[in-house]
Design a protein around this motif. Structure first.
Motif, PDB file in Angstrom:
ATOM      1  N   PRO A  97       0.973  -1.257   0.358  1.00 29.61           N
ATOM      2  CA  PRO A  97       0.159   0.093  -0.038  1.00 29.61           C
ATOM      3  C   PRO A  97       0.821   1.319   0.078  1.00 29.61           C
ATOM      4  CG  PRO A  97      -0.070  -1.172   2.254  1.00 29.61           C
ATOM      5  CD  PRO A  97       0.716  -2.062   1.147  1.00 29.61           C
ATOM      6  N   SER A  98       1.962   1.159   0.624  1.00 30.71           N
ATOM      7  CA  SER A  98       2.763   2.300   0.451  1.00 30.71           C
ATOM      8  C   SER A  98       3.821   2.586  -0.869  1.00 30.71           C
ATOM      9  CB  SER A  98       3.837   2.415   1.725  1.00 30.71           C
ATOM     10  OG  SER A  98       4.652   1.004   1.704  1.00 30.71           O
ATOM     11  N   CYS A  99       3.717   1.799  -1.572  1.00 31.49           N
ATOM     12  CA  CYS A  99       4.306   1.774  -3.109  1.00 31.49           C
ATOM     13  C   CYS A  99       3.941   2.941  -3.877  1.00 31.49           C
ATOM     14  CB  CYS A  99       4.201   0.412  -3.655  1.00 31.49           C
ATOM     15  SG  CYS A  99       5.199  -0.950  -3.009  1.00 31.49           S
ATOM     16  N   SER A 100       4.829   3.437  -4.420  1.00 35.49           N
ATOM     17  CA  SER A 100       4.635   4.567  -5.389  1.00 35.49           C
ATOM     18  C   SER A 100       4.433   4.077  -6.759  1.00 35.49           C
ATOM     19  CB  SER A 100       5.657   5.657  -5.530  1.00 35.49           C
ATOM     20  OG  SER A 100       5.708   6.417  -6.588  1.00 35.49           O
ATOM     21  N   LEU A 101       3.185   3.944  -7.351  1.00 40.18           N
ATOM     22  CA  LEU A 101       2.877   3.157  -8.506  1.00 40.18           C
ATOM     23  C   LEU A 101       3.689   3.703  -9.839  1.00 40.18           C
ATOM     24  CD1 LEU A 101      -0.950   2.626  -8.434  1.00 40.18           C
ATOM     25  CD2 LEU A 101       0.768   1.188  -8.047  1.00 40.18           C
ATOM     26  N   PRO A 102       3.867   5.053  -9.801  1.00 40.48           N
ATOM     27  CA  PRO A 102       5.047   5.607 -11.191  1.00 40.48           C
ATOM     28  C   PRO A 102       6.223   4.669 -10.887  1.00 40.48           C
ATOM     29  CG  PRO A 102       3.615   7.269 -10.268  1.00 40.48           C
ATOM     30  CD  PRO A 102       3.349   6.261  -9.184  1.00 40.48           C
ATOM     31  N   LEU A 103       6.847   5.105  -9.832  1.00 41.65           N
ATOM     32  CA  LEU A 103       7.966   4.310  -9.336  1.00 41.65           C
ATOM     33  C   LEU A 103       8.230   2.763  -9.710  1.00 41.65           C
ATOM     34  CD1 LEU A 103      11.370   4.500  -8.897  1.00 41.65           C
ATOM     35  CD2 LEU A 103      10.419   4.697  -6.420  1.00 41.65           C
ATOM     36  N   LEU A 104       7.146   2.362  -9.178  1.00 42.03           N
ATOM     37  CA  LEU A 104       6.923   0.708  -9.350  1.00 42.03           C
ATOM     38  C   LEU A 104       6.816   0.278 -10.862  1.00 42.03           C
ATOM     39  CD1 LEU A 104       6.939  -1.771  -7.446  1.00 42.03           C
ATOM     40  CD2 LEU A 104       4.312  -1.449  -7.700  1.00 42.03           C
ATOM     41  N   LEU A 105       5.953   0.968 -11.543  1.00 40.56           N
ATOM     42  CA  LEU A 105       6.131   0.789 -13.004  1.00 40.56           C
ATOM     43  C   LEU A 105       7.226   0.767 -13.726  1.00 40.56           C
ATOM     44  CD1 LEU A 105       4.305  -0.104 -15.356  1.00 40.56           C
ATOM     45  CD2 LEU A 105       3.650   2.372 -15.785  1.00 40.56           C
ATOM     46  N   GLN A 106       8.177   1.957 -13.430  1.00 42.08           N
ATOM     47  CA  GLN A 106       9.460   2.165 -13.927  1.00 42.08           C
ATOM     48  C   GLN A 106      10.465   0.936 -13.552  1.00 42.08           C
ATOM     49  OE1 GLN A 106      10.896   5.733 -12.640  1.00 42.08           O
ATOM     50  NE2 GLN A 106       9.938   6.910 -14.285  1.00 42.08           N
ATOM     51  N   GLU A 107      10.336   0.416 -12.132  1.00 40.73           N
ATOM     52  CA  GLU A 107      11.004  -0.672 -11.773  1.00 40.73           C
ATOM     53  C   GLU A 107      10.597  -1.985 -12.495  1.00 40.73           C
ATOM     54  OE1 GLU A 107      12.332   1.013  -7.355  1.00 40.73           O
ATOM     55  OE2 GLU A 107      10.544  -0.215  -7.595  1.00 40.73           O
ATOM     56  N   SER A 175       7.115  -5.292  -3.918  1.00 46.13           N
ATOM     57  CA  SER A 175       7.714  -4.296  -3.161  1.00 46.13           C
ATOM     58  C   SER A 175       8.585  -3.643  -4.001  1.00 46.13           C
ATOM     59  CB  SER A 175       8.449  -4.782  -1.830  1.00 46.13           C
ATOM     60  OG  SER A 175       9.472  -5.900  -2.593  1.00 46.13           O
ATOM     61  N   HIS A 176       9.027  -2.400  -3.593  1.00 44.17           N
ATOM     62  CA  HIS A 176      10.074  -1.583  -4.392  1.00 44.17           C
ATOM     63  C   HIS A 176      11.195  -2.407  -4.293  1.00 44.17           C
ATOM     64  CE1 HIS A 176       7.983   2.022  -5.493  1.00 44.17           C
ATOM     65  NE2 HIS A 176       7.564   2.143  -4.423  1.00 44.17           N
TER      66      HIS A 176
END
Length: 398
Positions: A97-107, A175-176
């Motif tokens: 729930p604390s993940c940043s979706l834009p950053l997660l999509l890049q990762e 997770s990130h």
């Protein structure tokens, strides 16, 4: 009468001259009738393709990844090269729930095309850099030819592939990536002793899957704040390599260094369930009083509060709260986070008048908890005779 040689040479010369004139005229006619092309200033330039974020959002939304599609614009996926996206399901995103979706999509996006058949050819543990700077995904496989991306299984491979974009579906804990995700550790016999060296059997041609899964867990634990547990797995590598699977209850570095380290490390084997891979669904389905065999002979864990109660009623084992379910998992190992070390305890089940077991636990906490000794005293009301007691033998160590 014979023709002089000089005359023969003259005739041959004239024929060659006529042939050359004919070829020259034909070339001139072809040049005058064919269109002319100006030379390209970049003779080796290949056409480029630009994909707008809106295109990625449409693709992901059409495939059913609604949550991830909303991050396409912010993730700035517009690129001039083909792209491979590993898309976690909407349900998987709930695990972070604390993940940043834009950053997660890049990762979870790789420059280049990586269809499933190509991923299967990669060496176990291959790291590929993502669109996120200094972040790498680790590709692994298991004996059933399944492919995992950072421990998360590709459950829907090649959902989309138009030669420019490839999308694979993921299902599992998300997770990130760690800042150390691109670090490569050479796992040789110097850092991981081979169990076969202690026997007379010849060295295997390739390590078994449990060896690889242990190494995968060791690396990932160290990068996610569980370096002490990672070190404990390295110490017990030979012993744990003999298992078919395992479930580990882990205490993070912060909790260990703030006072719970002695009890946890002294009883580490008590936090390992051998030959059982208890994923989230299986763990929360356990009923109160369910017993789990551990690597500590004669000492079992007991479910004191069943799962499924939500944040206000978390699952508890030996009265200790399970803080993170499916913290880490691969094809052989599942790791769950706990709030404190499990105390050794033997809580006798009270009998009803009819002689049957009472499967309800009246209390969900210890009356006297000693983290340093690893003991839990429970003053539950029981009939005369069987009494609650604790096991204070905590010198078995790792």
């Amino acid at each position: 009468m014979a023709i002089p040689l000089r005359f023969q040479l003259l005739v041959l010369f004239l024929l060659l001259l006529l042939i050359s004139l004919f070829i020259s005229a034909a070339s001139t006619d072809a040049a005058s009738t064919s269109p002319s092309f100006a030379p390209s200033p970049h003779p080796f330039h290949s056409p480029s393709h630009t994909y707008s974020p809106a295109l990625f959002a449409t693709i992901l939304s059409t495939l059913g990844y609604q949550e991830l599609s909303t991050a396409a614009a912010s993730a700035n996926l517009s690129a001039t090269t083909p792209l491979t996206v590993f898309a976690p399901s909407d349900a998987s995103l709930l695990t972070c729930p604390s993940c940043s979706l834009p950053l997660l999509l890049q990762e979870l996006s790789l420059p280049g095309l990586y269809p499933l058949h190509f991923l299967k050819t990669l060496i176990f543990g291959t790291k590929i850099e993502t669109l996120a700077p200094n972040r790498c995904l680790t590709i692994t496989t298991d004996s059933k030819d399944k492919v995992f991306v950072d421990g998360v299984e590709i459950t829907s491979p090649d959902l989309f592939n138009n030669g420019l974009v490839v999308v694979h579906g993921l299902q599992g804990f998300i997770s990130h990536l760690s800042p150390l995700s691109c670090n490569v550790e050479r796992m040789t016999s110097l850092s991981f002793p081979s169990p076969s060296r202690t026997s007379r059997s010849p060295l295997p041609s390739s390590p078994s899957i449990i060896h690889l899964m242990l190494k995968d867990a060791i690396i990932r634990l160290r990068a996610t704040g569980y370096s002490v547990v990672s070190l404990a797995l390295r110490v017990k590598y030979v012993e744990f390599s003999e298992l078919k699977s395992m479930t580990i209850f882990a205490l993070d570095d912060t909790a260990i260094f703030s006072g719970g380290g002695n009890a946890y490390l002294a009883n580490f084997r008590y936090h390992v369930v051998p030959n059982k891979r208890l994923t989230a669904a299986e763990l929360v389905s356990l009923q109160p009083m369910a017993s789990l065999t551990t690597m500590d002979p004669g000492n079992n864990l007991v479910v004191t509060t069943g799962g499924g109660g939500g944040p206000l009623a978390p699952m508890k084992i030996n009265y200790v709260k399970i803080t993170t379910i499916d913290l880490l998992h691969n094809s052989r190992i599942v790791i769950h986070g706990v709030s404190s070390p499990f105390p050794h305890m033997h809580h006798h089940q009270p009998y009803d008048e009819d002689g049957s077991f009472d499967h309800e636990i009246k209390r969900s906490n210890c009356d006297h908890l000693d983290l340093n000794r690893g003991t839990c005293e429970v003053e539950a009301e029981v009939p005369a005779g069987p009494q609650s007691r604790v096991d204070v033998d905590h010198h078995r160590g790792l």
